[in-house]
Design an enzyme around this catalytic site. Structure first.
Site, PDB file in Angstrom:
ATOM      1  N   ASN A   1       6.465  46.895  26.786  1.00 54.48           N
ATOM      2  CA  ASN A   1       5.903  47.746  27.835  1.00 54.48           C
ATOM      3  C   ASN A   1       6.374  49.185  27.613  1.00 54.48           C
ATOM      4  O   ASN A   1       7.056  49.471  26.637  1.00 54.48           O
ATOM      5  CB  ASN A   1       6.314  47.229  29.221  1.00 54.48           C
ATOM      6  CG  ASN A   1       7.816  47.188  29.347  1.00 54.48           C
ATOM      7  OD1 ASN A   1       8.479  48.215  29.351  1.00 54.48           O
ATOM      8  ND2 ASN A   1       8.377  45.975  29.423  1.00 54.48           N
TER       9      ASN A   1
ATOM     10  N   ASP B   1       7.971  39.364  31.578  1.00 53.48           N
ATOM     11  CA  ASP B   1       7.889  38.166  32.417  1.00 53.48           C
ATOM     12  C   ASP B   1       7.500  36.953  31.575  1.00 53.48           C
ATOM     13  O   ASP B   1       7.873  35.832  31.887  1.00 53.48           O
ATOM     14  CB  ASP B   1       6.848  38.377  33.526  1.00 53.48           C
ATOM     15  CG  ASP B   1       7.341  39.375  34.558  1.00 53.48           C
ATOM     16  OD1 ASP B   1       8.554  39.362  34.844  1.00 53.48           O
ATOM     17  OD2 ASP B   1       6.529  40.177  35.059  1.00 53.48           O
TER      18      ASP B   1
ATOM     19  N   LYS C   1       2.624  36.459   9.333  1.00 50.92           N
ATOM     20  CA  LYS C   1       1.693  37.346  10.039  1.00 50.92           C
ATOM     21  C   LYS C   1       0.392  36.583  10.346  1.00 50.92           C
ATOM     22  O   LYS C   1      -0.189  35.951   9.452  1.00 50.92           O
ATOM     23  CB  LYS C   1       1.389  38.554   9.149  1.00 50.92           C
ATOM     24  CG  LYS C   1       0.510  39.567   9.823  1.00 50.92           C
ATOM     25  CD  LYS C   1       0.191  40.719   8.889  1.00 50.92           C
ATOM     26  CE  LYS C   1      -0.936  41.530   9.494  1.00 50.92           C
ATOM     27  NZ  LYS C   1      -1.682  42.278   8.509  1.00 50.92           N
TER      28      LYS C   1
ATOM     29  N   PRO D   1      13.318  34.024  31.205  1.00 48.46           N
ATOM     30  CA  PRO D   1      14.292  33.853  32.286  1.00 48.46           C
ATOM     31  C   PRO D   1      14.339  35.109  33.154  1.00 48.46           C
ATOM     32  O   PRO D   1      14.216  36.220  32.629  1.00 48.46           O
ATOM     33  CB  PRO D   1      15.621  33.655  31.547  1.00 48.46           C
ATOM     34  CG  PRO D   1      15.412  34.219  30.199  1.00 48.46           C
ATOM     35  CD  PRO D   1      13.947  34.071  29.887  1.00 48.46           C
ATOM     36  N   ASP D   2      14.499  34.947  34.453  1.00 50.88           N
ATOM     37  CA  ASP D   2      14.607  36.091  35.360  1.00 50.88           C
ATOM     38  C   ASP D   2      16.091  36.464  35.472  1.00 50.88           C
ATOM     39  O   ASP D   2      16.866  35.789  36.146  1.00 50.88           O
ATOM     40  CB  ASP D   2      14.018  35.750  36.734  1.00 50.88           C
ATOM     41  CG  ASP D   2      13.880  36.996  37.596  1.00 50.88           C
ATOM     42  OD1 ASP D   2      14.822  37.821  37.591  1.00 50.88           O
ATOM     43  OD2 ASP D   2      12.844  37.152  38.259  1.00 50.88           O
ATOM     44  N   ILE D   3      16.463  37.529  34.799  1.00 47.35           N
ATOM     45  CA  ILE D   3      17.876  37.927  34.717  1.00 47.35           C
ATOM     46  C   ILE D   3      18.405  38.297  36.104  1.00 47.35           C
ATOM     47  O   ILE D   3      19.467  37.834  36.538  1.00 47.35           O
ATOM     48  CB  ILE D   3      18.041  39.126  33.749  1.00 47.35           C
ATOM     49  CG1 ILE D   3      17.472  38.748  32.379  1.00 47.35           C
ATOM     50  CG2 ILE D   3      19.495  39.550  33.643  1.00 47.35           C
ATOM     51  CD1 ILE D   3      17.250  39.920  31.452  1.00 47.35           C
TER      52      ILE D   3
ATOM     53  N   PHE E   1      14.996  46.683  40.694  1.00 47.36           N
ATOM     54  CA  PHE E   1      13.901  47.647  40.784  1.00 47.36           C
ATOM     55  C   PHE E   1      12.634  46.821  40.918  1.00 47.36           C
ATOM     56  O   PHE E   1      12.562  45.707  40.403  1.00 47.36           O
ATOM     57  CB  PHE E   1      13.803  48.496  39.511  1.00 47.36           C
ATOM     58  CG  PHE E   1      14.623  49.754  39.551  1.00 47.36           C
ATOM     59  CD1 PHE E   1      15.988  49.704  39.361  1.00 47.36           C
ATOM     60  CD2 PHE E   1      14.019  50.986  39.777  1.00 47.36           C
ATOM     61  CE1 PHE E   1      16.754  50.860  39.399  1.00 47.36           C
ATOM     62  CE2 PHE E   1      14.769  52.153  39.822  1.00 47.36           C
ATOM     63  CZ  PHE E   1      16.136  52.088  39.633  1.00 47.36           C
TER      64      PHE E   1
ATOM     65  N   LYS F   1      10.365  40.887  46.887  1.00 46.84           N
ATOM     66  CA  LYS F   1      11.302  40.608  45.779  1.00 46.84           C
ATOM     67  C   LYS F   1      12.744  40.647  46.275  1.00 46.84           C
ATOM     68  O   LYS F   1      13.583  39.845  45.853  1.00 46.84           O
ATOM     69  CB  LYS F   1      11.119  41.623  44.645  1.00 46.84           C
ATOM     70  CG  LYS F   1       9.915  41.309  43.771  1.00 46.84           C
ATOM     71  CD  LYS F   1       9.707  42.314  42.650  1.00 46.84           C
ATOM     72  CE  LYS F   1       8.409  41.988  41.920  1.00 46.84           C
ATOM     73  NZ  LYS F   1       7.951  43.011  41.024  1.00 46.84           N
TER      74      LYS F   1
ATOM     75  N   LYS G   1      14.442  37.060  45.764  1.00 48.92           N
ATOM     76  CA  LYS G   1      15.489  37.037  44.727  1.00 48.92           C
ATOM     77  C   LYS G   1      16.880  37.161  45.343  1.00 48.92           C
ATOM     78  O   LYS G   1      17.874  37.192  44.625  1.00 48.92           O
ATOM     79  CB  LYS G   1      15.258  38.147  43.701  1.00 48.92           C
ATOM     80  CG  LYS G   1      13.964  37.989  42.899  1.00 48.92           C
ATOM     81  CD  LYS G   1      13.918  38.909  41.679  1.00 48.92           C
ATOM     82  CE  LYS G   1      12.544  38.873  41.024  1.00 48.92           C
ATOM     83  NZ  LYS G   1      12.532  39.410  39.667  1.00 48.92           N
TER      84      LYS G   1
HETATM   85  O1  PMT Z   1      12.643  53.094  31.512  1.00 45.96           O
HETATM   86  P1  PMT Z   1      11.886  54.241  32.138  1.00 45.96           P
HETATM   87  O2  PMT Z   1      10.778  54.755  31.271  1.00 45.96           O
HETATM   88  O3  PMT Z   1      12.824  55.329  32.630  1.00 45.96           O
HETATM   89  O4  PMT Z   1      11.139  53.676  33.436  1.00 45.96           O
HETATM   90  C1  PMT Z   1      11.878  53.235  34.535  1.00 45.96           C
HETATM   91  C2  PMT Z   1      11.296  51.953  35.118  1.00 45.96           C
HETATM   92  C3  PMT Z   1       9.930  52.228  35.725  1.00 45.96           C
HETATM   93  C4  PMT Z   1      11.192  50.870  34.033  1.00 45.96           C
HETATM   94  C5  PMT Z   1      12.323  51.460  36.217  1.00 45.96           C
HETATM   95  O5  PMT Z   1      12.488  52.457  37.153  1.00 45.96           O
HETATM   96  C6  PMT Z   1      11.845  50.166  36.868  1.00 45.96           C
HETATM   97  O6  PMT Z   1      11.064  50.152  37.790  1.00 45.96           O
HETATM   98  N1  PMT Z   1      12.385  49.031  36.340  1.00 45.96           N
HETATM   99  C7  PMT Z   1      11.936  47.672  36.718  1.00 45.96           C
HETATM  100  C8  PMT Z   1      10.750  47.293  35.890  1.00 45.96           C
HETATM  101  C9  PMT Z   1      10.298  45.874  36.173  1.00 45.96           C
HETATM  102  O7  PMT Z   1      10.297  45.073  35.280  1.00 45.96           O
HETATM  103  O8  PMT Z   1       9.988  45.603  37.426  1.00 45.96           O
HETATM  104  P2  PMT Z   1       9.509  44.165  37.965  1.00 45.96           P
HETATM  105  O9  PMT Z   1       8.979  44.438  39.317  1.00 45.96           O
HETATM  106  O10 PMT Z   1       8.599  43.501  36.962  1.00 45.96           O
HETATM  107  O11 PMT Z   1      10.838  43.331  38.025  1.00 45.96           O
HETATM  108  C10 PMT Z   1      11.639  43.239  39.210  1.00 45.96           C
HETATM  109  C11 PMT Z   1      13.093  43.260  38.856  1.00 45.96           C
HETATM  110  O12 PMT Z   1      13.433  42.061  38.166  1.00 45.96           O
HETATM  111  C12 PMT Z   1      13.556  44.402  37.977  1.00 45.96           C
HETATM  112  O13 PMT Z   1      14.821  44.831  38.437  1.00 45.96           O
HETATM  113  C13 PMT Z   1      13.678  43.776  36.599  1.00 45.96           C
HETATM  114  O14 PMT Z   1      14.702  44.395  35.822  1.00 45.96           O
HETATM  115  C14 PMT Z   1      14.055  42.345  36.950  1.00 45.96           C
HETATM  116  N2  PMT Z   1      13.592  41.345  35.984  1.00 45.96           N
HETATM  117  C15 PMT Z   1      12.267  41.120  35.808  1.00 45.96           C
HETATM  118  C16 PMT Z   1      11.849  40.118  34.955  1.00 45.96           C
HETATM  119  C17 PMT Z   1      12.822  39.346  34.270  1.00 45.96           C
HETATM  120  N3  PMT Z   1      12.454  38.397  33.431  1.00 45.96           N
HETATM  121  N4  PMT Z   1      14.120  39.586  34.467  1.00 45.96           N
HETATM  122  C18 PMT Z   1      14.535  40.570  35.308  1.00 45.96           C
HETATM  123  O15 PMT Z   1      15.738  40.802  35.463  1.00 45.96           O
END
Ligand code: PMT
Length: 445
Positions: free
Chosen positions: A241, A310, A320, A336-338, A354, A368, A372
C-alpha cells in the site's frame, strides 16, 4: 555568484532553491533546545517564501544562517533575509571577511541540518554529482549533518526522468526530499512542483534533529509499528500500500524526544532509521507480528501506525507467474492482526491504533476501538492525497469516553501532540507517576 561561477542559474528553471542548515544545542540551565539552521536560498519564484520560512524556523527556536545565491537575489533581498534571520546573509565562497569570521567548512560543521528550499532541478543535479562550484553546494558536500531538499520547479521539469533519477539517488543517500506539493504553478500550469508550505518544511526540518521534550516518557518503553508491509505473490511481485512510514517515524522520534526507550518495527520505507532507538526492519505482516511480539511484552505503550496488509496470497509461487489467460484469480488469506493481538495480551501495554478510512471515518474508527479493545485510536481520513505518503496529516483521536480533533498539520508536529495526549492518558489509565520531569527555575526567593 554562489550558484554558478560562470554566471546565472539556468534561466529556464522556474523556481530556484533556498538552503537551510540546522543544529541543536542543549542549554544546560533550562534544558531548552536551540537549533542552528543553515538555510541556503537560490533563485526561483518560490524564493519569495523564504522570509516566511525563516520566521517559521525561528518560531521553533532555530538559529538560521542564510546562504543565498546571486540568482536568489532576483526574487528576495538579502536585506529582508538578514532582518528576519538576525544574521548577515552569506552569498560568496570567496568573501574573505565572511570566511575569516566563519569559513565554509565551519559553517558546514555548525549546521545540524542543511535545508535547501526551494531546491531546483539544477541544484539537485549538482548535489548528486558532487560538484561544488559555489558556497551552497560546498556546504552540502562538506557537512555531516542531515540534508533536506524542498524541490520547487515546473511540473514537467520535476517529472523529467533526469530529475526523478536524481531524486531517487539523493533519497538512497539519505537526503530528505520534502514534497513537492501539487497545484497551480507560477507558470500558469498545474502539477507537482510547488514548494511545500513553509510551516510544514520548518516542522519537518526541525523534526530531523532529535529535540528534547519535558521527559514525560522517561523510563517508559514504547513499541511502534510504521510503514507498509509487502506480501509476496511470486519472486518479483507483492501486494502493498502507499504508506511511507512518515507518521510512524515521526511518532517514534517524538516519543524518543520525551525520553522513552523506543522500539520501532518498520515495514519497507525509504526513510533513514531515526537515531537513539532500536529499529527492526521487516517485510511481511507475519514478520511484523513476530518482531512486535518479541518486544512488546513488558512495554508500557504500543502504537500501531503501520498500514499492515489485511490479506496475503495463500501461497507464494516459487517462480514468476507467466501470463497465459485473460483473467486470473489470486486466493488470499487473512494476515494476523497485530494490534488486536497485542491488546488481547494478559497484561497489555497502553494500546493505541490508527484507523485509515475513506468514509464513515469516525464511526468505523470507534468500532475498531471497541472490537479490538484498544485504549485509544486515531481516526485518519485517507485517500485524495490525505494521510498516506504526505508530509502532513489530520486525525481525530478517540478513547472510550472522549475525542479530540487535530487539524491538518505537519506529521512531525502532529506526532508531538499525539505523544503528549497518549502520555497523559497512559498515566491517567495506569495511575502511575503523572509528574512530568520538569525542572522549574524561579528567580523568586
Ligand atoms: O505511513 P504514512 O505515509 O505516513 O501514512 C500514515 C498512515 C495513513 C499509514 C497512518 O496514519 C495510519 O492511518 N495507519 C493505519 C493504517 C491501517 O492499516 O489502518 P487500518 O484501519 O487498516 O488498521 C487499523 C489498525 O490495525 C492500525 O493501527 C493497523 O496498524 C492495525 N493493523 C491492521 C491490520 C493488521 N493485520 N494488523 C494491524 O496491526
Amino acid at each position: 555568484d554562489t550558484t554558478n561561477q560562470s554566471g546565472r542559474d539556468n534561466p529556464f528553471q522556474l523556481e530556484m532553491p533556498v538552503i537551510v542548515g540546522l543544529s541543536s544545542r542543549i542549554d544546560c540551565e533550562n534544558e531548552a533546545l536551540t537549533v542552528n539552521i543553515v538555510l541556503g536560498i537560490t533563485g526561483g519564484i518560490a524564493a519569495y517564501k523564504a522570509p516566511d520560512l525563516v520566521r517559521r524556523l525561528r518560531e521553533r527556536d532555530a538559529e538560521v544562517q542564510i546562504v543565498m545565491t546571486a540568482s536568489a537575489e532576483e526574487f528576495v533581498t538579502a536585506t529582508a533575509l538578514q532582518a528576519v534571520s538576525g544574521r548577515p546573509v552569506r552569498s560568496n565562497l570567496w568573501d574573505k571577511e565572511a570566511e575569516a569570521a566563519m569559513s565554509h567548512i565551519e559553517l558546514a560543521r555548525w549546521a545540524d541540518v542543511v535545508l535547501v528550499a526551494p531546491a531546483t532541478a539544477e541544484v539537485m543535479a549538482r548535489i548528486v554529482s558532487g560538484a561544488a562550484p559555489d558556497l551552497l553546494t560546498t556546504i552540502c558536500l562538506a557537512t555531516e549533518a542531515p540534508i533536506a531538499l524542498a524541490p520547487a520547479m515546473n511540473h514537467v521539469m520535476w517529472n523529467n526522468p533526469a530529475t526523478q533519477s536524481n531524486r531517487e539517488l539523493l533519497e538512497q543517500r539519505g537526503i530528505h526530499i520534502l514534497g513537492p506539493d501539487t497545484g497551480s504553478q507560477a507558470c500558469g500550469e498545474t502539477g507537482a512542483g510547488r514548494m511545500l508550505d513553509p510551516d510544514v518544511i520548518a516542522a519537518t526540518v526541525c523534526g530531523l534533529s532529535v529535540g528534547k521534550g519535558d521527559g514525560s516518557l522517561q523510563g517508559r518503553t514504547v513499541v511502534i509499528t510504521a510503514g507498509p508491509t509487502r506480501e509476496p505473490i511470486d519472486p518479483v511481485r507483492y501486494i502493498t500500500n502507499r504508506s511511507s512510514g512518515k507518521m510512524g517515524y515521526a511518532i517514534a522520534r517524538a516519543a524518543a524526544a520525551q525520553g522513552a526507550d523506543v522500539i520501532l518495527v518498520s515495514g519497507p520505507v525509504s526513510l533513514q532509521p531515526p537515531p537513539g532507538m532500536q529499529v527492526f526492519q521487516v517485510n511481511t505482516a507475519q514478520e511484523m507480528f513476530e518482531v512486535t511480539h518479541e518486544h512488546v511484552r513488558g512495554a508500557d505503550i504500543f502504537v500501531a501506525a503501520a498500514a499492515v496488509a489485511d490479506y496475503r496470497p495463500t501461497e507464494i509461487k516459487p517462480q514468476k507467474i507467466k501470463k497465459r489467460d485473460e483473467r486470473m484469480s489470486l486466493e488470499l488469506v487473512r494476515c494476523p492482526d497485530i494490534l488486536a493481538s497485542v491488546a488481547a495480551l494478559d497484561n497489555p501495554p497502553f494500546t493505541v491504533g490508527f484507523a485509515a478510512e475513506t468514509e464513515n471515518v469516525e464511526a468505523y474508527a470507534r468500532a475498531k476501538l471497541e472490537t479490538k479493545n484498544l485504549d485509544m485510536i486515531a481516526a485518519n481520513r485517507v485517500g485524495d492525497d490525505q494521510g498516506f505518503d504526505t508530509d502532513d496529516n489530520a486525525v481525530t483521536v478517540l478513547w472510550p469516553n472522549g475525542r479530540q480533533e487535530f487539524t491538518r498539520t505537519a506529521k512531525t508536529d502532529l506526532a508531538r501532540s499525539l505523544v503528549d495526549l497518549i502520555a497523559k492518558h497512559f498515566y491517567a489509565t495506569t495511575g502511575s507517576n503523572t509528574e512530568p520531569r520538569l525542572t522549574v527555575i524561579s528567580n523568586l526567593d
